[in-house]
Design a protein around this motif. Structure first.
Motif, PDB file in Angstrom:
ATOM      1  N   CYS A  64      -8.266  14.122  -6.577  1.00 28.03           N
ATOM      2  CA  CYS A  64      -6.960  14.385  -5.979  1.00 28.03           C
ATOM      3  C   CYS A  64      -6.968  13.778  -4.579  1.00 28.03           C
ATOM      4  CB  CYS A  64      -6.683  15.879  -5.884  1.00 28.03           C
ATOM      5  SG  CYS A  64      -6.890  16.773  -7.434  1.00 28.03           S
ATOM      6  N   CYS A  65      -5.900  13.097  -4.207  1.00 27.28           N
ATOM      7  CA  CYS A  65      -5.927  12.449  -2.895  1.00 27.28           C
ATOM      8  C   CYS A  65      -4.556  12.413  -2.244  1.00 27.28           C
ATOM      9  CB  CYS A  65      -6.484  11.031  -2.999  1.00 27.28           C
ATOM     10  SG  CYS A  65      -5.412   9.867  -3.852  1.00 27.28           S
ATOM     11  N   LEU A  66      -4.578  12.331  -0.930  1.00 22.75           N
ATOM     12  CA  LEU A  66      -3.404  11.999  -0.120  1.00 22.75           C
ATOM     13  C   LEU A  66      -3.597  10.576   0.375  1.00 22.75           C
ATOM     14  CD1 LEU A  66      -2.870  15.147   2.141  1.00 22.75           C
ATOM     15  CD2 LEU A  66      -1.343  14.338   0.346  1.00 22.75           C
ATOM     16  N   GLY A  67      -2.530   9.808   0.406  1.00 22.07           N
ATOM     17  CA  GLY A  67      -2.659   8.428   0.847  1.00 22.07           C
ATOM     18  C   GLY A  67      -1.422   7.925   1.563  1.00 22.07           C
ATOM     19  N   LYS A  68      -1.572   6.764   2.170  1.00 19.18           N
ATOM     20  CA  LYS A  68      -0.460   6.101   2.844  1.00 19.18           C
ATOM     21  C   LYS A  68      -0.065   4.876   2.037  1.00 19.18           C
ATOM     22  CE  LYS A  68       1.070   4.312   7.318  1.00 19.18           C
ATOM     23  NZ  LYS A  68       0.694   4.057   8.733  1.00 19.18           N
ATOM     24  N   VAL A  69       1.229   4.785   1.721  1.00 16.77           N
ATOM     25  CA  VAL A  69       1.725   3.692   0.891  1.00 16.77           C
ATOM     26  C   VAL A  69       1.804   2.415   1.716  1.00 16.77           C
ATOM     27  CG1 VAL A  69       3.652   2.884  -0.517  1.00 16.77           C
ATOM     28  CG2 VAL A  69       3.027   5.302  -0.524  1.00 16.77           C
ATOM     29  N   LYS A  74       3.224  -1.043  -3.335  1.00 21.13           N
ATOM     30  CA  LYS A  74       2.399  -1.475  -4.465  1.00 21.13           C
ATOM     31  C   LYS A  74       0.983  -0.899  -4.446  1.00 21.13           C
ATOM     32  CE  LYS A  74       4.915  -5.823  -5.108  1.00 21.13           C
ATOM     33  NZ  LYS A  74       4.812  -7.307  -5.143  1.00 21.13           N
ATOM     34  N   ARG A  75       0.545  -0.337  -3.308  1.00 17.45           N
ATOM     35  CA  ARG A  75      -0.760   0.296  -3.251  1.00 17.45           C
ATOM     36  C   ARG A  75      -0.746   1.385  -2.198  1.00 17.45           C
ATOM     37  NH1 ARG A  75      -2.532  -4.666  -0.445  1.00 17.45           N
ATOM     38  NH2 ARG A  75      -3.004  -4.126   1.733  1.00 17.45           N
ATOM     39  N   ALA A  76      -1.775   2.245  -2.233  1.00 20.63           N
ATOM     40  CA  ALA A  76      -1.884   3.341  -1.277  1.00 20.63           C
ATOM     41  C   ALA A  76      -3.317   3.428  -0.783  1.00 20.63           C
ATOM     42  CB  ALA A  76      -1.460   4.656  -1.911  1.00 20.63           C
ATOM     43  N   THR A  77      -3.473   3.620   0.520  1.00 21.24           N
ATOM     44  CA  THR A  77      -4.788   3.786   1.127  1.00 21.24           C
ATOM     45  C   THR A  77      -5.084   5.271   1.265  1.00 21.24           C
ATOM     46  OG1 THR A  77      -4.572   1.735   2.381  1.00 21.24           O
ATOM     47  CG2 THR A  77      -6.207   3.332   3.157  1.00 21.24           C
TER      48      THR A  77
END
Length: 274
Positions: A64-69, A74-77
């Motif tokens: 499970c993760c939180l990310g920045k788009v 098209k991708r998330a860090t």
């Protein structure tokens, strides 16, 4: 209401019947949601997934993760990642590294925004990368049930991916994900804020690396590969690989270059070797 199909009368659930069914389903999930509302730490969230969520969505592994788009959606860090029985090299590893099936699953979801259900025969379509598929199976994963949620700015995103599910995936699994992802999203944000607040109050501590890990870090800073280091130290390649992964986890970085840079900033005692 009933309709006739080739002479057979079939009952069709009315709108009211469907609403009642949805209400019953959500009522059944109330104890699970109440337990989720009490999670305030990484350990509590992982325990909730393992001990409570597994009663409704059985699974043997998850991340499970939180990310920045980024890149126009098209991708998330990843910013925060929580996992259990998930291949370690893909928990904190660089999502841009070749064969990272985790990134492919997330990209697939970012493109559709719909729950992903992939039984073993469907996994290749979702991952869509031979190396990624090889790594997926090498990690002991066999299927995928995944979904996520954007925040209202669509800058940040949460993503939840479950694997080793001991039953055939079908529509009800998608419905469970659609119901649970919003409160899970809120819980992940709460956990991340709580962790950040605790870290801000705590005095800085140097991560604990063993003498062997510091030695390996020295060889990494000299540009040596895992294979080079295993030969130099006279140990198994897999042992070095695991030790390098331990270094990345302890330093909370995604790759070897970041490990060397952060270790130097922290003043850890290691030296480049030739």
């Amino acid at each position: 209401m009933a309709i006739q199909n080739n002479g057979v009368v079939c009952a069709v659930p009315s709108f009211t019947d469907r609403r009642r069914s949805d209400c019953r389903r959500q009522t059944d999930l109330m104890p699970l949601l109440a337990a989720l509302g009490r999670t305030n730490s990484r350990i509590e969230f992982i325990a909730w997934c393992r001990e409570v969520l597994s009663r409704y969505l059985p699974h043997g592994a998850f991340i499970c993760c939180l990310g920045k788009v980024e890149a126009g959606g098209k991708r998330a860090t990843p910013i925060e990642s929580l996992a259990h029985e998930f291949p370690l090299e893909f928990v904190h590893g660089d999502l841009c590294q070749p064969g990272n099936f985790r990134a492919n699953i997330m990209r697939h979801w970012l493109g559709s925004g719909e729950p992903i259900l992939a039984n073993s025969e469907d996994v290749a379509r979702i991952i869509n990368d031979p190396d990624g598929l090889t790594n997926f199976h090498a990690g002991g994963l066999c299927n995928i049930a995944a979904h996520g949620m954007h925040d209202f700015t669509r800058v940040y995103v949460s993503h939840f991916s479950f694997h080793k599910i001991p039953e055939h995936l079908e529509e009800r699994h998608a419905q469970i994900l659609e119901i649970l992802v919003p409160p899970m999203h809120a819980a992940m944000i709460r956990v991340a804020h709580q962790q950040a607040a605790q870290e801000a109050l705590m005095p800085p501590e140097n991560p604990r690396l063993t003498q062997r890990e510091l030695e390996i870090l020295g060889w990494i800073s000299s540009g040596k590969t895992n294979e080079d280091i295993s030969i130099i130290l006279g140990t198994r390649f897999k042992t070095v690989k695991n030790q390098v992964q331990s270094i990345l986890v302890n330093l909370k970085v995604n790759n070897r270059a970041q490990a060397v840079t952060k270790a130097a900033k922290l003043g850890l005692q290691f030296r480049g070797r030739w």
